[in-house]
Design a protein around this motif. Structure first.
Motif, mmCIF file in Angstrom:
data_model
loop_
_atom_site.group_PDB
_atom_site.id
_atom_site.type_symbol
_atom_site.label_atom_id
_atom_site.label_comp_id
_atom_site.label_asym_id
_atom_site.label_seq_id
_atom_site.Cartn_x
_atom_site.Cartn_y
_atom_site.Cartn_z
ATOM 1 N N THR A 19 0.885 -0.988 0.051
ATOM 2 C CA THR A 19 -0.052 0.158 0.087
ATOM 3 C C THR A 19 0.646 1.415 -0.131
ATOM 4 O O THR A 19 2.105 1.247 0.591
ATOM 5 C CB THR A 19 -0.781 0.154 1.406
ATOM 6 N N VAL A 20 0.604 2.152 -0.620
ATOM 7 C CA VAL A 20 0.965 3.526 -0.511
ATOM 8 C C VAL A 20 0.009 4.599 0.249
ATOM 9 O O VAL A 20 -1.049 4.462 0.056
ATOM 10 C CB VAL A 20 1.106 4.297 -1.993
ATOM 11 N N PHE A 21 0.625 5.140 1.218
ATOM 12 C CA PHE A 21 -0.154 5.987 2.212
ATOM 13 C C PHE A 21 0.390 7.496 1.558
ATOM 14 O O PHE A 21 1.486 7.722 1.843
ATOM 15 C CB PHE A 21 0.194 5.900 3.578
ATOM 16 N N LEU A 22 -0.817 8.441 1.679
ATOM 17 C CA LEU A 22 -0.315 9.770 1.341
ATOM 18 C C LEU A 22 -0.931 10.440 2.515
ATOM 19 O O LEU A 22 -2.393 10.445 2.749
ATOM 20 C CB LEU A 22 -0.907 10.395 0.238
ATOM 21 N N GLY A 23 -0.269 11.073 3.450
ATOM 22 C CA GLY A 23 -0.834 11.784 4.812
ATOM 23 C C GLY A 23 -1.596 10.572 5.619
ATOM 24 O O GLY A 23 -2.828 11.016 6.129
ATOM 25 N N GLY A 24 -1.240 9.541 5.646
ATOM 26 C CA GLY A 24 -1.858 8.390 6.516
ATOM 27 C C GLY A 24 -2.864 7.795 5.909
ATOM 28 O O GLY A 24 -3.469 6.712 6.345
ATOM 29 N N LYS A 25 -3.520 8.232 4.692
ATOM 30 C CA LYS A 25 -4.860 7.583 4.059
ATOM 31 C C LYS A 25 -3.954 6.842 2.735
ATOM 32 O O LYS A 25 -3.461 7.328 1.931
ATOM 33 C CB LYS A 25 -5.305 8.682 3.689
ATOM 34 N N PRO A 26 -4.589 5.607 2.374
ATOM 35 C CA PRO A 26 -4.195 4.896 1.338
ATOM 36 C C PRO A 26 -4.367 5.748 0.028
ATOM 37 O O PRO A 26 -5.454 6.292 0.132
ATOM 38 C CB PRO A 26 -4.865 3.560 1.297
ATOM 39 N N LEU A 27 -3.641 5.661 -0.993
ATOM 40 C CA LEU A 27 -3.881 6.443 -2.163
ATOM 41 C C LEU A 27 -5.396 5.761 -2.758
ATOM 42 O O LEU A 27 -6.010 6.957 -3.221
ATOM 43 C CB LEU A 27 -2.780 6.124 -3.155
ATOM 44 N N THR A 28 -5.586 4.741 -2.694
ATOM 45 C CA THR A 28 -6.736 4.346 -3.258
ATOM 46 C C THR A 28 -8.063 5.077 -2.716
ATOM 47 O O THR A 28 -9.116 4.740 -3.383
ATOM 48 C CB THR A 28 -6.969 2.916 -3.094
ATOM 49 N N GLU A 29 -7.837 5.493 -1.567
ATOM 50 C CA GLU A 29 -9.164 5.973 -0.701
ATOM 51 C C GLU A 29 -9.024 7.553 -1.373
ATOM 52 O O GLU A 29 -9.957 8.200 -0.618
ATOM 53 C CB GLU A 29 -9.016 6.034 0.699
ATOM 54 N N TRP A 30 -8.001 8.090 -1.789
ATOM 55 C CA TRP A 30 -7.988 9.389 -2.084
ATOM 56 C C TRP A 30 -8.972 9.679 -3.503
ATOM 57 O O TRP A 30 -9.062 8.912 -4.350
ATOM 58 C CB TRP A 30 -6.662 10.052 -2.530
ATOM 59 N N ASN A 31 -9.622 10.891 -3.416
ATOM 60 C CA ASN A 31 -10.491 11.422 -4.417
ATOM 61 C C ASN A 31 -9.339 11.863 -5.498
ATOM 62 O O ASN A 31 -8.374 12.479 -5.184
ATOM 63 C CB ASN A 31 -11.418 12.391 -4.008
ATOM 64 N N GLU A 32 -9.379 11.318 -6.908
ATOM 65 C CA GLU A 32 -8.792 11.721 -7.689
ATOM 66 C C GLU A 32 -8.414 13.269 -7.906
ATOM 67 O O GLU A 32 -7.239 13.802 -7.840
ATOM 68 C CB GLU A 32 -9.168 11.195 -9.155
ATOM 69 N N GLY A 33 -9.345 14.194 -7.820
ATOM 70 C CA GLY A 33 -8.908 15.471 -7.997
ATOM 71 C C GLY A 33 -8.195 16.035 -6.673
ATOM 72 O O GLY A 33 -7.227 16.801 -6.942
ATOM 73 N N GLU A 34 -8.451 15.595 -5.594
ATOM 74 C CA GLU A 34 -7.805 16.047 -4.427
ATOM 75 C C GLU A 34 -6.308 15.405 -4.536
ATOM 76 O O GLU A 34 -5.293 16.272 -4.302
ATOM 77 C CB GLU A 34 -8.376 15.571 -3.231
ATOM 78 N N LEU A 35 -6.105 14.261 -4.905
ATOM 79 C CA LEU A 35 -4.759 13.653 -5.227
ATOM 80 C C LEU A 35 -3.825 14.543 -6.018
ATOM 81 O O LEU A 35 -2.713 14.632 -5.674
ATOM 82 C CB LEU A 35 -5.068 12.331 -5.628
ATOM 83 N N ARG A 36 -4.516 14.915 -7.045
ATOM 84 C CA ARG A 36 -3.712 15.744 -8.149
ATOM 85 C C ARG A 36 -3.264 17.113 -7.562
ATOM 86 O O ARG A 36 -2.195 17.633 -8.015
ATOM 87 C CB ARG A 36 -4.420 15.850 -9.261
#
Ligand SMILES: Nc1ncnc2c1ncn2[C@@H]1O[C@H](COP(=O)(O)OP(=O)(O)OP(=O)(O)O)[C@@H](O)[C@H]1O
Ligand SMILES: Nc1ncnc2c1ncn2[C@@H]1O[C@H](COP(=O)(O)OP(=O)(O)OP(=O)(O)O)[C@@H](O)[C@H]1O
Ligand SMILES: [Mg+2]
Ligand SMILES: [Mg+2]
Lengths: 192, 259, 557
Positions: free
Chosen positions: C356-373
């Motif tokens: 898993t890759v976590f961004l700010g403690g949240k897995p990337l898969t749970e990020w909303n695409e727009g927010e992630l970008r």
């Protein structure tokens, strides 16, 4: 074919390959419509199967573009292995010839929207005649056959002619066609 | 491996002949026999991934089935409306039923024949053989070959375009309608990239000395040999046997100029 | 004897372009001579190759004037195809020069074109593959080859045709340092065996200089301002070279500030330098020792036991790394070691097979695409993969427009970036008509205008001249100073040495080192070689100087 640049042939065949895939993708759609509405359902979207000849001819504007592109697309479709069989190549040639005949009638000079739509109709007519003999339309009711024909002509004009032109014009806007007849025309228009 | 070693052009020629001959027949027995024997021939003379084979055959089965039903329903008035056949409590004229069945099985047997070609032929070899046997212009043949290379690339190309949009913050949608409008948006870039690639390939070919004239040699040479004629004879024999069997059973019906 | 190649007053202008791309070029080349063609990115070097092999003017949309004479005959008087028996070009982009599906067919294609008899074709294919050390790939499908292998294959195809004149257009831009040295060695060997003439277009000169001493230097306007030896150029044209942003050999760059005596030959290679290392003991080596405590910042991106498998081949194995906020991290490793794959996973473009890759403690898969970008910006290895619009201007303005930035501000910001990257005169061009280096810059500009918290860049500086390289690094550095984290994949060890706080080394899909650059250079040479890495030139030179000192100390006391 002697006045064709090699580049144009490769581009034509790349277009044919892309549309061979598109054709295949539309096959299930056709079959679905066929299943719901009977043979006439197929005719509703039949124009899609001529679209590459309109696009290729409109972009490259040389004798043979319509015929060759449709033939190649049909061949590729067969070679990918999911079509009606080798006879499809013959259907492709016949469809291509229909469009080519219309362009030939203008001596490959006129590519206005009406000519493009007529070219779609040309393919509709030749393909229908061929289908009548090969597809066993003979076994169908005459009134029904006429309805099929009318639907196919309209589909050829709209889907192949109009949509084909729209796609080509969209493509010209991206600038990739700059060294082909259509792209040159567009750029000249812009500069002037 | 017999089928793989045949000259691709001759193989295509043979198959087209049989398909044309099949078009002259309007009964269900002849194509059925040919359908079965073609598959047996594949089994004996070719090396085939059968799982893939049946995967390819599946759409034809569906198509044949659709053909059967619709011909049955939309058939014109039969000459002998008296004779009927009952399927699932519906009555159909026997004549329409036979014609429908014939058309459906014809789809299948043509499918089997083309799959025989496709599963035992390398496409590049086919095109090379067309230049060598049918004197197809190398300019066109190699042009097509260059285009053919895009086939496997198209999926990657679509992925590239999608990722570019993603990375640039274009919102992605997962509904079917959204996907459809997305594909519409990608259609032009996809075509554009195909054209661009085609152009570059053409330049690459020309700078490797390709001119499109006939004065070239071939690493892979294709000739027509006894084997190819043998294959033609085998196929014609199968056809004759099928027609004869159908005739003996009293089913044979030729295309009689009906319009 | 007439010269092999003579170019007289060659000018070229593309249709719908206001100015000449090449203007008034003249030079000649003797049989068997080698020459380096140098010039800023976009000055027309690649265009020149197409003129030399006769494709222009035949395929040119535009106008060409002047003469190109090869073996005593103007290129125009050769029949199409004939010239390719004499002139062989290995193009800049290896992806676009193949036309067949397999390695064997690809090499055969050129030979068939020039009607080599069939029996001989077989032989020549094997020979050519042996020359580039790729015998085992004869039956391979081209699309499965790695970047470096493709580059070698492109060379083999041309060598098989036995041209008298070989033109190489940036043949090493995407190779790792070791593969690069190997390729140059191969060409050196071939040249001495086969004796062809050689035109090399390159930005990075190291190792080439002992193969070709003469260089032809272009300026931005596409004309030649110098033709002669490198040494001479440094002596008489130093200002122009700097002004045009042409790279000098790395060793030379290091010592040049300390050269006072204009008549002295400056060292071009490490060997030159080692012979006279004692002369240069005064050099101040700038160390990248910013003392940011690496462990103190918050964790930004965390990669937990990530693996990736494609076609039954393990590409990444159990990778666990963390990237903190506001770090400048380099990722390095041999061609095919999995750098691009890893970066794509970090950017959330590709899902790992496990881990898993976590961004700010949240897995990337749970990020909303727009927010992630908004958090992560990404620059693809292939610049063309970045483009979504039809003009250079729109391409940069795109993300700003998406965000609804005011039009006048967009104009201001886009204009500034275009100016910095030297793309101002190309605003209306289609991105795909740019030169390779210009495309690279544009693709980076699309990400730099925005305000993401972290940028991941896959080989951002390949194919750049000294000036644009500097500008680009300055822009990245500026973003970094404003708080953006940078993760940069690169084969350029100098860049790592000068900019990175930390380097992660991948080797066959595994992380084999994750430390400060200075620490990595202390690894045994053998190990670095195995990982496809080379020491930065400063480190090598420094060591030579040190050795020299040790050598001198005992004798002087
Ligand atoms: N087909 C074309 N139409 C219009 N402009 C073009 C075309 N091809 C190249 N150019 C322009 O010509 C110039 C020279 O391009 P070229 O590729 O020769 O540069 P280069 O010196 O090889 O640069 P690099 O080092 O970045 O590869 C560029 O400014 C480019 O935008
Ligand atoms: N979809 C795929 N299918 C099969 N193999 C793949 C796939 N994607 C990558 N590979 C292989 O994985 C390996 C790593 O590829 P990757 O592009 O990550 O390398 P890299 O480190 O970026 O190399 P380079 O420095 O050449 O860019 C290569 O050997 C490549 O051939
Ligand atoms: Mg270039
Ligand atoms: Mg990579």
């Amino acid at each position: 074919m002697t006045n064709w640049r090699f580049k144009e042939i490769v581009v034509l065949s790349a277009l044919s390959v892309v549309f061979a895939v598109v054709y295949l993708a539309f096959l299930p759609v056709g079959k679905l419509l066929f299943g719901i509405l009977g043979p006439i359902g197929y005719d509703l979207i039949f124009g899609i199967w001529f679209i590459v000849s309109i696009i290729a001819a409109y972009i490259i504007r040389k004798p043979g573009a319509a015929f060759l592109s449709e033939t190649i697309a049909a061949t590729i479709e067969v070679l990918i292995g999911n079509a009606v069989g080798p006879m499809l190549i013959i259907s492709g040639m016949i469809q291509g010839a229909g469009a080519e005949a219309v362009f030939a009638a203008t001596r490959w000079k006129n590519y206005s929207i009406w000519v493009l739509m007529l070219a779609g109709v040309g393919s509709s007519i030749t393909s229908f005649i061929y289908g009548y003999f090969m597809g066993g339309f003979a076994a169908l009711d005459t009134g029904y056959v006429i309805a099929m024909f009318v639907v196919r002509v309209i589909s050829g004009a709209l889907i192949a002619g109009l949509l084909g032109k729209a796609i080509s014009d969209g493509l010209a806007k991206t600038g990739v066609l700059s060294s082909y007849a259509l792209g040159k025309e567009v750029r000249k228009g812009k500069v002037a | 491996m017999f089928l793989h070693q045949l000259n691709p052009t001759m193989k295509a020629f043979t198959i087209v002949i049989i398909v044309i001959l099949l078009a002259l027949i309007f009964d269900p027995i002849t194509p059925s026999i040919l359908f079965l024997t073609t598959i047996i021939l594949m089994f004996v003379g070719g090396k085939v991934n059968w799982k893939r084979y049946f995967l390819y055959l599946l759409p034809f089965l569906l198509f044949a089935f659709g053909m059967f039903w619709t011909t049955l329903i939309f058939a014109k008035q039969p000459d002998l409306p008296g004779q009927t056949i009952t399927i699932l409590t519906f009555d159909f004229p026997r004549e329409s039923f036979i014609v429908a069945l014939a058309l459906a099985v014809r789809v299948l047997s043509v499918a089997a024949l083309s799959l025989l070609f496709i599963f035992t032929t390398n496409i590049v070899h086919f095109i090379l053989s067309l230049i060598q046997q049918l004197k197809l212009s190398p300019k066109i043949a190699y042009g097509v070959l260059a285009g053919y290379r895009f086939l496997p690339m198209m999926k990657d190309e679509l992925k590239v375009i999608r990722e570019a949009h993603r990375i640039r913050g274009v919102n992605q949608v997962s509904t079917i309608r959204g996907k459809w409008s997305q594909y519409k948006r990608y259609a032009i870039p996809l075509l554009a990239s195909a054209i661009r690639k085609a152009e570059r390939t053409a330049i690459a070919m020309e700078s490797k000395g390709f001119t499109g004239d006939r004065s070239r040699t071939f690493l892979k040479q294709f000739t027509v040999s006894g084997k190819d004629w043998l294959f033609l004879v085998i196929m014609l024999t199968l056809y004759a046997v099928a027609v004869y069997t159908s005739y003996s059973l009293g089913f044979l019906k030729l295309y009689d100029g009906e319009l | 004897m007439t010269p092999h190649v003579t170019v007289q007053d060659l000018s070229l202008r593309f249709e719908f372009v206001e100015r000449d791309t090449l203007s008034g070029i003249s030079f000649s080349l003797e049989q068997g001579e080698s020459i380096l063609v140098l010039g800023p990115s976009g000055c027309g070097k690649s265009t020149l190759t197409l003129c030399l092999n006769g494709l222009y003017p035949r395929e040119l949309d535009g106008a060409l004037s002047g003469d190109i004479i090869i073996n005593g005959k103007p290129t125009l008087s050769y029949k199409p195809g004939q010239l390719s028996r004499i002139v062989g070009v290995v193009f800049q982009d290896p992806e676009t020069q193949f036309c067949m599906l397999t390695v064997e067919d690809e090499i055969a294609f050129g030979l068939e074109n020039i009607a080599v008899p069939r029996e001989e074709i077989e032989e020549r294919i094997d020979d050519a593959l042996r020359l580039v050390d790729m015998e085992h790939f004869k039956q391979s499908t081209i699309s499965t080859l790695s970047g470096g292998q493709k580059q070698k294959l492109a060379l083999a195809c041309i060598l098989a045709m036995r041209p008298n004149l070989l033109i190489l257009d940036e043949p090493t831009a995407n190779l790792d340092p070791i593969a690069r040295i190997d390729l140059i060695q191969t060409i050196k060997r071939l040249k001495s065996e086969l004796g062809f003439s050689l035109i090399i277009i390159e930005h990075q000169l190291d190792q080439w200089t002992d193969l070709a001493n003469r260089c032809l230097m272009f300026d931005k306007n596409g004309s030649v301002f110098f033709d002669g030896s490198m040494q001479q150029a440094i002596r008489s044209h130093r200002k122009e070279i700097e002004g045009e942003g042409i790279w000098l050999p790395k060793v030379t760059q290091q010592v040049l500030p300390y050269v006072n005596d204009k008549t002295h030959d400056v060292p071009l290679t490490l060997e030159d330098f080692s012979r006279e290392a004692h002369l240069w003991s005064g050099i101040q080596w700038d160390e990248n020792v910013e003392n940011i405590e690496l462990e103190t910042q918050d964790i930004f991106l965390e990669c937990n036991q990530v693996s990736y498998i494609a076609n039954d081949k393990t590409i990444l194995k159990d990778i666990s790394i963390t990237i903190r906020e506001h770090e400048f991290v380099a990722i390095a490793g041999a061609n095919g070691s999995g750098k691009t794959t890893l970066s794509r996973i970090l950017a959330g473009l590709q899902r790992p097979v496990s881990g898993t890759v976590f961004l700010g403690g949240k897995p990337l898969t749970e990020w909303n695409e727009g927010e992630l970008r908004k958090e992560i910006g990404y620059v693809f290895q292939n610049p063309e993969h970045q483009f979504v619009m039809n003009t250079v201007y729109d391409e940069i303005a795109f993300s700003l427009q998406m965000k609804g930035v005011h039009e006048s501000e967009i104009q201001e910001r886009v204009g500034r970036i275009l100016k910095l990257l030297g793309l101002t005169s190309y605003t209306k061009n289609h991105p795909f008509t740019l030169s390779q280096g210009q495309k690279r810059r544009l693709s980076i500009a699309t990400m730099i205008v925005d305000e993401q918290k972290m940028l991941i860049l896959d080989e951002p500086t390949f194919g750049q001249d000294a000036a644009t390289n500097y500008e680009m690094m300055l822009m990245l550095e500026e973003r970094y100073q404003r708080g953006t984290g940078i993760v940069m994949i690169t084969h350029d060890m100098e860049l790592v040495h000068n900019y990175a706080d930390r380097i992660i080394v991948l080797h066959e899909g595994e992380v084999v080192a994750d430390c400060r650059p200075a620490k990595l250079w202390q690894q045994p040479d053998r190990l670095l070689r195995e990982w496809g890495l080379d020491l930065p030139i400063q480190v090598k030179m420094q060591r030579l100087c040190k050795k020299e000192d040790q050598y001198h100390v005992p004798t002087s006391t």
